[in-house]
Design an enzyme around this catalytic site. Structure first.
Site, PDB file in Angstrom:
ATOM      1  N   LYS A  87       0.856  -1.189   0.000  1.00 12.69           N
ATOM      2  CA  LYS A  87       0.000   0.000   0.000  1.00 12.69           C
ATOM      3  C   LYS A  87       0.894   1.242   0.000  1.00 12.69           C
ATOM      4  CE  LYS A  87      -4.346   1.056   2.370  1.00 12.69           C
ATOM      5  NZ  LYS A  87      -5.059   0.878   3.637  1.00 12.69           N
TER       6      LYS A  87
HETATM    7  O1  G3P Z   1      -7.671   1.800   5.336  1.00 18.26           O
HETATM    8  C1  G3P Z   1      -8.010   3.045   4.820  1.00 18.26           C
HETATM    9  C2  G3P Z   1      -9.390   3.539   5.117  1.00 18.26           C
HETATM   10  O2  G3P Z   1     -10.315   2.517   4.909  1.00 18.26           O
HETATM   11  C3  G3P Z   1      -9.530   4.265   6.412  1.00 18.26           C
HETATM   12  O3  G3P Z   1     -10.856   4.391   6.823  1.00 18.26           O
HETATM   13  O4  G3P Z   1     -12.519   4.824   8.590  1.00 18.26           O
HETATM   14  O5  G3P Z   1     -10.152   5.617   8.900  1.00 18.26           O
HETATM   15  O6  G3P Z   1     -11.644   6.718   7.256  1.00 18.26           O
HETATM   16  P1  G3P Z   1     -11.311   5.446   7.955  1.00 18.26           P
END
Ligand code: G3P
Length: 219
Positions: A87
């Site tokens: 990633k």
């Molecule tokens: O892994 C990246 C993303 O899915 C993060 O999500 O919930 O932290 O905005 P969030």
């Protein structure tokens, strides 16, 4: 549509794997920190533990931000397990690193995508996945679904093989709407996946079926 779980929590990963519908796991440095995983070797061991649980691909994020370090880190992560997808953040050196790693046959997931232009350049660099952050756009009153729709249109126009991984999914309707818009993958918490199965009419209907069966059997 592929279902990824967005967590570094091993119990939740196991539960999703046991459900039989899991296609992958995404992690990020914040999710690792949330589980108390610190130190390079512990992070590596945790990625290996995740790979041992799932039959699916596992996104492992680099923490470097310059080209040379990102490719070094990315190559090391990819060597951990064939399930690892590296990633890489959407920054200039990140795009260069995606180009390099994809030319070496290493799969990449370009993260922190907030615009169609970012998704386009990541696809041109050869990213296996782009991760538009749906929930975080919604959080600032911006239409995350429109972004998914725009990326879908662009990738279809040019037959890019890069998969759209709708990230930052927060609930079941995010998943359903992403599916309607043609996102290839969604990643979200276990709670969002489990919530897809819930409907009050299912619960009351089942209770009625079981009550009728018991009554007919004279129980
Ligand atoms: O892994 C990246 C993303 O899915 C993060 O999500 O919930 O932290 O905005 P969030």
């Amino acid at each position: 549509m592929k279902f990824f779980i967005d967590t570094a929590n091993l119990d939740q990963i196991r539960e999703a794997q046991d459900l039989g519908v899991l296609d992958g796991v995404t992690t990020n440095p914040s999710l690792m920190a949330k589980e108390g995983i610190t130190g390079d070797q512990n992070v590596i061991n945790h990625y290996k533990a995740i790979c041992d649980i799932v039959d699916a691909n596992v996104s492992a994020e680099v923490i470097s931000t310059d080209y040379e370090s990102m490719i070094k880190e990315g190559e090391a992560l990819a060597k951990l397990d064939p399930k690892i997808v590296v990633k890489i953040p959407m920054i200039k050196d990140g795009v260069k690193a995606i180009k390099y790693l994809s030319s070496k046959g290493i799969r990449t997931n370009c993260t922190l995508i907030f615009s169609a232009g970012q998704a386009l350049i990541a696809a041109k660099a050869g990213a296996s996945y782009v991760s538009p952050f749906l929930g975080r756009l919604d959080d600032i009153s911006t239409d995350g679904f429109q972004l998914i729709e725009d990326i879908r249109l662009i990738f279809d126009n040019y037959q890019y093989e890069t998969e759209i991984l709708a990230a930052s999914v927060r609930g079941p309707m995010h998943i359903v709407n992403c599916a309607k818009l043609g996102a290839d993958v969604m990643t979200g918490p276990l709670s969002a996946i489990l919530a897809l199965m819930k409907h009050p009419l299912t619960d009351s209907g089942l209770a009625q079926f079981l009550a009728d069966h018991a009554k007919a059997a004279g129980k």
